[in-house]
Design a protein around this motif. Structure first.
Motif, PDB file in Angstrom:
ATOM      1  N   ARG A   1      14.412 -12.292   3.990  1.00  0.00           N
ATOM      2  CA  ARG A   1      13.934 -13.656   3.757  1.00  0.00           C
ATOM      3  C   ARG A   1      13.115 -14.108   4.949  1.00  0.00           C
ATOM      4  O   ARG A   1      13.076 -13.451   5.976  1.00  0.00           O
ATOM      5  N   LEU A   2      12.484 -15.250   4.802  1.00  0.00           N
ATOM      6  CA  LEU A   2      11.685 -15.817   5.868  1.00  0.00           C
ATOM      7  C   LEU A   2      12.526 -16.778   6.695  1.00  0.00           C
ATOM      8  O   LEU A   2      13.464 -17.383   6.170  1.00  0.00           O
TER       9      LEU A   2
ATOM     10  N   PRO B   1       9.464  -9.172   4.630  1.00  0.00           N
ATOM     11  CA  PRO B   1       9.887  -8.204   5.649  1.00  0.00           C
ATOM     12  C   PRO B   1      11.370  -7.911   5.464  1.00  0.00           C
ATOM     13  O   PRO B   1      12.127  -8.748   4.988  1.00  0.00           O
ATOM     14  N   ASP B   2      11.796  -6.733   5.868  1.00  0.00           N
ATOM     15  CA  ASP B   2      13.197  -6.359   5.702  1.00  0.00           C
ATOM     16  C   ASP B   2      14.116  -7.172   6.602  1.00  0.00           C
ATOM     17  O   ASP B   2      15.205  -7.574   6.184  1.00  0.00           O
TER      18      ASP B   2
ATOM     19  N   ILE C   1      10.894  -6.528  11.230  1.00  0.00           N
ATOM     20  CA  ILE C   1      11.365  -5.155  11.039  1.00  0.00           C
ATOM     21  C   ILE C   1      11.092  -4.721   9.606  1.00  0.00           C
ATOM     22  O   ILE C   1      11.494  -5.400   8.664  1.00  0.00           O
ATOM     23  N   GLU C   2      10.409  -3.605   9.458  1.00  0.00           N
ATOM     24  CA  GLU C   2      10.140  -3.008   8.151  1.00  0.00           C
ATOM     25  C   GLU C   2      10.786  -1.629   8.134  1.00  0.00           C
ATOM     26  O   GLU C   2      10.532  -0.807   9.015  1.00  0.00           O
ATOM     27  N   SER C   3      11.644  -1.380   7.147  1.00  0.00           N
ATOM     28  CA  SER C   3      12.333  -0.094   7.019  1.00  0.00           C
ATOM     29  C   SER C   3      11.747   0.695   5.861  1.00  0.00           C
ATOM     30  O   SER C   3      11.513   0.139   4.789  1.00  0.00           O
TER      31      SER C   3
ATOM     32  N   ASN D   1      -1.319  -2.043   4.703  1.00  0.00           N
ATOM     33  CA  ASN D   1      -1.549  -3.380   4.145  1.00  0.00           C
ATOM     34  C   ASN D   1      -0.262  -4.203   4.096  1.00  0.00           C
ATOM     35  O   ASN D   1      -0.293  -5.421   4.250  1.00  0.00           O
ATOM     36  N   GLN D   2       0.880  -3.557   3.908  1.00  0.00           N
ATOM     37  CA  GLN D   2       2.148  -4.277   3.911  1.00  0.00           C
ATOM     38  C   GLN D   2       2.435  -4.838   5.303  1.00  0.00           C
ATOM     39  O   GLN D   2       2.847  -5.989   5.445  1.00  0.00           O
TER      40      GLN D   2
END
Length: 136
Positions: A54-55, A73-74, A87-89, A98-99
């Motif tokens: 969530r943001l 984002p994770d 953090i992106e997993s 692009n993500q």
């Protein structure tokens, strides 16, 4: 935050949930983790919050499908002002430039100016594969 035993269906979300639960439980571990990934010379704010899937400032999404639909984002560690670590997993799916760019734009739109992006996964391309420098 969900119970550590209450796992998500996707591997990426399981990884993030275990990490976020651990970091939230022990602020000292969170600071050590941030010093490890950002470097010991980086300034880390004293008061931090971690949100998962969530943001900052929003309620937790109800379903994994809602999370995927929104492209969130994770995990997001922030000071509530201008400093943040996104953090992106990635385990099963490939990391997409692009993500990551969408996550950075989202952070800027929310007023964050000191933004760090961390990618965790089975295969993380070198920053040069994206045309970025090491400390992008």
């Amino acid at each position: 935050m969900r119970n550590i035993i209450d796992q998500y269906g996707q591997q990426e979300n399981r990884l993030t949930h275990a990490l976020a639960s651990t970091l939230k439980e022990d602020p000292k571990v969170m600071r050590q983790f941030l010093q490890w990934v950002l470097g010991t010379g980086k300034s880390i704010p004293k008061h931090l919050e971690i949100v998962e899937q969530r943001l900052p400032g929003e309620e937790e999404p109800q379903t994994e499908q809602e999370i995927e639909k929104r492209g969130l984002p994770d995990a997001w560690i922030h000071d509530g002002e201008n400093w943040s670590v996104i953090i992106e997993s990635k385990i099963a799916a490939p990391l997409q430039r692009n993500q990551l760019q969408r996550h950075l734009r989202m952070a800027e739109a929310r007023g964050f100016t000191n933004i760090h992006l961390i990618a965790l996964g089975a295969h993380i391309p070198k920053p040069t594969e994206y045309g970025w420098v090491e400390n992008c």
